[in-house]
Design a protein around this motif. Structure first.
Motif, PDB file in Angstrom:
ATOM      1  N   ASP A 181     -12.246  -7.384 -25.443  1.00 41.12           N
ATOM      2  CA  ASP A 181     -11.144  -6.523 -25.900  1.00 41.12           C
ATOM      3  C   ASP A 181     -10.842  -5.393 -24.924  1.00 41.12           C
ATOM      4  OD1 ASP A 181     -10.795  -7.929 -28.259  1.00 41.12           O
ATOM      5  OD2 ASP A 181     -12.431  -6.821 -29.250  1.00 41.12           O
ATOM      6  N   ALA A 182     -11.351  -5.507 -23.721  1.00 38.40           N
ATOM      7  CA  ALA A 182     -11.193  -4.399 -22.780  1.00 38.40           C
ATOM      8  C   ALA A 182      -9.755  -4.314 -22.266  1.00 38.40           C
ATOM      9  CB  ALA A 182     -12.158  -4.566 -21.614  1.00 38.40           C
ATOM     10  N   MET A 183      -9.390  -3.109 -21.839  1.00 36.49           N
ATOM     11  CA  MET A 183      -8.024  -2.854 -21.374  1.00 36.49           C
ATOM     12  C   MET A 183      -7.661  -3.688 -20.147  1.00 36.49           C
ATOM     13  SD  MET A 183      -5.473  -1.226 -22.271  1.00 36.49           S
ATOM     14  CE  MET A 183      -4.609   0.302 -22.362  1.00 36.49           C
TER      15      MET A 183
ATOM     16  N   ALA B 181      -7.863 -11.075 -14.544  1.00 34.43           N
ATOM     17  CA  ALA B 181      -9.021 -10.260 -14.945  1.00 34.43           C
ATOM     18  C   ALA B 181     -10.164 -11.202 -15.281  1.00 34.43           C
ATOM     19  CB  ALA B 181      -8.669  -9.425 -16.168  1.00 34.43           C
ATOM     20  N   VAL B 182     -11.387 -10.799 -14.925  1.00 32.68           N
ATOM     21  CA  VAL B 182     -12.566 -11.520 -15.408  1.00 32.68           C
ATOM     22  C   VAL B 182     -13.285 -10.589 -16.373  1.00 32.68           C
ATOM     23  CG1 VAL B 182     -12.856 -12.914 -13.321  1.00 32.68           C
ATOM     24  CG2 VAL B 182     -14.038 -10.714 -13.499  1.00 32.68           C
ATOM     25  N   HIS B 183     -13.988 -11.175 -17.345  1.00 32.64           N
ATOM     26  CA  HIS B 183     -14.689 -10.300 -18.279  1.00 32.64           C
ATOM     27  C   HIS B 183     -15.907 -10.984 -18.867  1.00 32.64           C
ATOM     28  CE1 HIS B 183     -13.332 -12.330 -22.030  1.00 32.64           C
ATOM     29  NE2 HIS B 183     -12.274 -12.640 -21.310  1.00 32.64           N
ATOM     30  N   SER B 184     -16.850 -10.154 -19.299  1.00 30.99           N
ATOM     31  CA  SER B 184     -18.018 -10.645 -20.028  1.00 30.99           C
ATOM     32  C   SER B 184     -17.625 -10.751 -21.496  1.00 30.99           C
ATOM     33  CB  SER B 184     -19.166  -9.655 -19.863  1.00 30.99           C
ATOM     34  OG  SER B 184     -18.855  -8.461 -20.551  1.00 30.99           O
ATOM     35  N   THR B 185     -18.482 -11.367 -22.299  1.00 35.04           N
ATOM     36  CA  THR B 185     -18.172 -11.474 -23.730  1.00 35.04           C
ATOM     37  C   THR B 185     -18.075 -10.075 -24.365  1.00 35.04           C
ATOM     38  OG1 THR B 185     -20.528 -11.781 -24.089  1.00 35.04           O
ATOM     39  CG2 THR B 185     -19.178 -13.768 -24.076  1.00 35.04           C
TER      40      THR B 185
ATOM     41  N   ALA C 112     -12.744  -8.802  -9.444  1.00 32.33           N
ATOM     42  CA  ALA C 112     -14.130  -9.031  -9.863  1.00 32.33           C
ATOM     43  C   ALA C 112     -14.746  -7.708 -10.304  1.00 32.33           C
ATOM     44  CB  ALA C 112     -14.925  -9.655  -8.723  1.00 32.33           C
ATOM     45  N   ASN C 113     -14.168  -7.106 -11.335  1.00 28.15           N
ATOM     46  CA  ASN C 113     -14.653  -5.819 -11.806  1.00 28.15           C
ATOM     47  C   ASN C 113     -14.096  -5.549 -13.196  1.00 28.15           C
ATOM     48  OD1 ASN C 113     -15.750  -3.064 -11.706  1.00 28.15           O
ATOM     49  ND2 ASN C 113     -15.821  -3.388  -9.500  1.00 28.15           N
ATOM     50  N   ARG C 114     -14.331  -4.362 -13.719  1.00 28.12           N
ATOM     51  CA  ARG C 114     -13.935  -4.020 -15.088  1.00 28.12           C
ATOM     52  C   ARG C 114     -13.493  -2.556 -15.115  1.00 28.12           C
ATOM     53  NH1 ARG C 114     -17.370  -1.097 -17.894  1.00 28.12           N
ATOM     54  NH2 ARG C 114     -16.822  -2.091 -19.868  1.00 28.12           N
ATOM     55  N   GLY C 115     -13.134  -2.069 -16.299  1.00 28.21           N
ATOM     56  CA  GLY C 115     -12.902  -0.640 -16.473  1.00 28.21           C
ATOM     57  C   GLY C 115     -11.723  -0.118 -15.671  1.00 28.21           C
ATOM     58  N   GLU C 116     -11.793   1.188 -15.393  1.00 30.93           N
ATOM     59  CA  GLU C 116     -10.641   1.845 -14.763  1.00 30.93           C
ATOM     60  C   GLU C 116     -10.308   1.279 -13.383  1.00 30.93           C
ATOM     61  OE1 GLU C 116     -10.324   4.110 -12.061  1.00 30.93           O
ATOM     62  OE2 GLU C 116     -12.429   4.020 -11.477  1.00 30.93           O
ATOM     63  N   ILE C 117     -11.307   0.808 -12.647  1.00 27.65           N
ATOM     64  CA  ILE C 117     -11.004   0.329 -11.288  1.00 27.65           C
ATOM     65  C   ILE C 117     -10.288  -1.021 -11.347  1.00 27.65           C
ATOM     66  CG2 ILE C 117     -13.271  -0.735 -10.784  1.00 27.65           C
ATOM     67  CD1 ILE C 117     -10.960   1.254  -8.358  1.00 27.65           C
TER      68      ILE C 117
END
Ligand code: ADP
Length: 452
Positions: free
Chosen positions: A38-40, A30-34, A8-13
């Motif tokens: 395209d996030a890693m 992975a969960v993501h916002s709109t 439940a997070n994004r980015g490097e963590i």
């Protein structure tokens, strides 16, 4: 063993957790916002699911969206990373009510430590030394003034619900109290929806020393030494190292054992950090963070352990894979936080990354979700990478940091970073001798350190 974990997070963590899952043979979601399609972390996970629009309140902080994402993907456990929902007791309660596992402590322990007054009281009961201050919340400015006189100025007014350095104001003399008290309350109300404040003696030249602890939830606790995170701007850490250059092995054992025993007594489960101010050989508790910290890699480097793996193990009811006696410090490690910010004002500057090259070689770790062509969105934290170096000793780690910073390339349209800050810091004698405290960086910036 968990088969599938949702992050439940994004980015490097998020990448950090995906990597641990992969090494353990666990599927990751992975969960993501709109804004992060395209996030890693989306590309690197085994599966991904969109949980809402760009604003984090509607996506990364949305409890229903995250619980539904677990149901849709069949994930059995949630790793919260740091920030976002990582210290939200209500979230943990809901996760458990849905028969999902939370990779972190119990809701009760998060609640206990999330309120700073309760946290200080708990620490005191557990035998941890605390900063002298008010007995609980301070309801009026008259009471605040009386406490100022009793303890002696300067004092600091702090939000009970505080975090991220917000809701904190120093009163140097009684004349400042009126404004410090009201400003801290107003800031606390705006940031946390809770304007309760308390007062502490303001320490003039302490270091920020924090102890990494781990509990298995079954009455066993260990510590993994300290990190020195004194180099701060606006109460935010920018450069962290382990071991602390000012801490002796005797002090480490003294404060480490106190923390490990407290964790054991609480029956605490998972990773935690007990934060102290340290001045003239004395430790003063300020707060406990009930999650993985941004700066955990420096501890991983010197102890050679994977803290995320241990978090997952104890969340499943397994024992820690090491005992206190197994833990031995090997060398020195430093982390620098690379933010998409324009110096000298540290103004966030998101935008498109046109070229990214991560440094490598012996003792270098780059935790980042950047890639060439990635657009850093404007909606979230400006941290875009952490460069961690490890050497046989501090001198070697510093030389390695300089070398690795030289290899790093982050170019972007309108994107600037805090990298020049670290090049400049490495020219300073005090950084090489380790002679700094929590005010050093701000004084240096005020004196035009970045211009040199
Ligand atoms: P937050 O949860 O917002 O990070 P903390 O209580 O952890 O707040 O404090 C953050 C930083 O603020 C500390 O690392 C230190 O630099 C400064 N600080 C907090 N309390 C005091 C104090 N009593 N005296 C001096 N500095 C303090």
């Amino acid at each position: 063993m968990f088969k599938k974990i949702l992050i439940a997070n994004r980015g490097e963590i998020a990448l950090r957790v995906i990597r641990a899952c992969r090494e353990m043979g666990i599927q990751s979601v992975a969960v993501h916002s709109t804004a992060d399609a395209d996030a890693m972390h989306v590309r690197m996970a085994d599966e991904s699911i969109c949980i809402g629009p760009a604003p984090s309140a509607d996506s990364y902080l949305s409890l229903p969206a995250i619980i539904s994402a677990c149901e849709v993907t069949g994930a059995e456990a949630i790793h919260p990373g740091y920030g976002f929902l990582s210290e939200n007791a209500q979230f943990v309660q809901i996760v458990e009510d849905h028969d999902l596992a939370f990779i972190g402590p119990t809701a009760e322990h998060i609640r206990q430590m999330g309120d700073k007054i309760t946290a200080k009281d708990t620490a005191k009961e557990l035998g941890i030394p605390v900063v002298p201050g008010s007995d609980g919340g301070v309801a009026t400015v008259e009471e605040a003034k009386k406490i100022g006189r009793d303890f002696g100025y300067p004092v600091i007014v702090k939000a009970t619900a505080g975090g991220g350095g917000r809701g904190m104001k120093v009163a140097a003399t009684e004349d400042d109290m009126e404004s410090a008290y009201h400003t801290a309350r107003a800031e606390a109300k705006a940031a946390f929806g809770n304007d309760e404040v308390y007062i502490e003696k303001y320490l003039q030249r302490p270091r920020h020393i924090e102890i990494q602890v781990f509990g298995d939830g079954q009455g066993n606790g260990v510590h993994l030494g300290e990190r020195d995170c004194s180099l701060q701007r606006r109460h935010q850490k920018v450069f962290e190292e382990a071991p602390g250059p000012s801490i002796t092995p005797q002090e480490r054992k003294y404060i480490g054992d106190i923390c490990a025993n407290a964790i054991a007594k609480m029956g605490y489960r998972g990773a935690g950090t007990v934060e102290f101010l340290y001045e003239d050989g004395e430790f003063y508790f300020i707060e406990m963070n009930t999650r993985l910290q941004v700066e955990h890699p420096v501890t991983e480097a010197i102890f050679g352990v994977d803290l995320v793996r241990e978090q997952i193990r104890v969340a499943e009811g397994m024992p820690l894979s090491f005992t206190q006696d197994d833990l031995e410090i090997n060398g020195a490690a430093i982390e620098v936080r690379i933010n998409a910010e324009r110096l000298p004002n540290f103004a966030p500057c998101p935008g498109e990354i046109t070229q990214y090259h991560a440094p490598g070689g012996l003792g270098v770790r780059m935790d980042s979700a950047l890639y060439s062509g990635y657009k850093v969105p404007p909606y979230y934290d400006s941290l875009i990478g952490k460069l961690i170096v490890h050497g046989r000793d501090r001198t070697e780690a510093l030389a390695r940091l300089q070398r690795a910073l030289g290899e790093l390339i982050i170019d972007g349209k309108g994107v600037e970073t805090t990298v020049p800050l670290f090049h400049a810091l490495l020219q300073e004698k005090d950084i090489h001798t380790g002679d700094y405290n929590i005010h050093w960086l701000e004084k240096w910036l005020d004196a035009g350190g970045l211009d040199g």
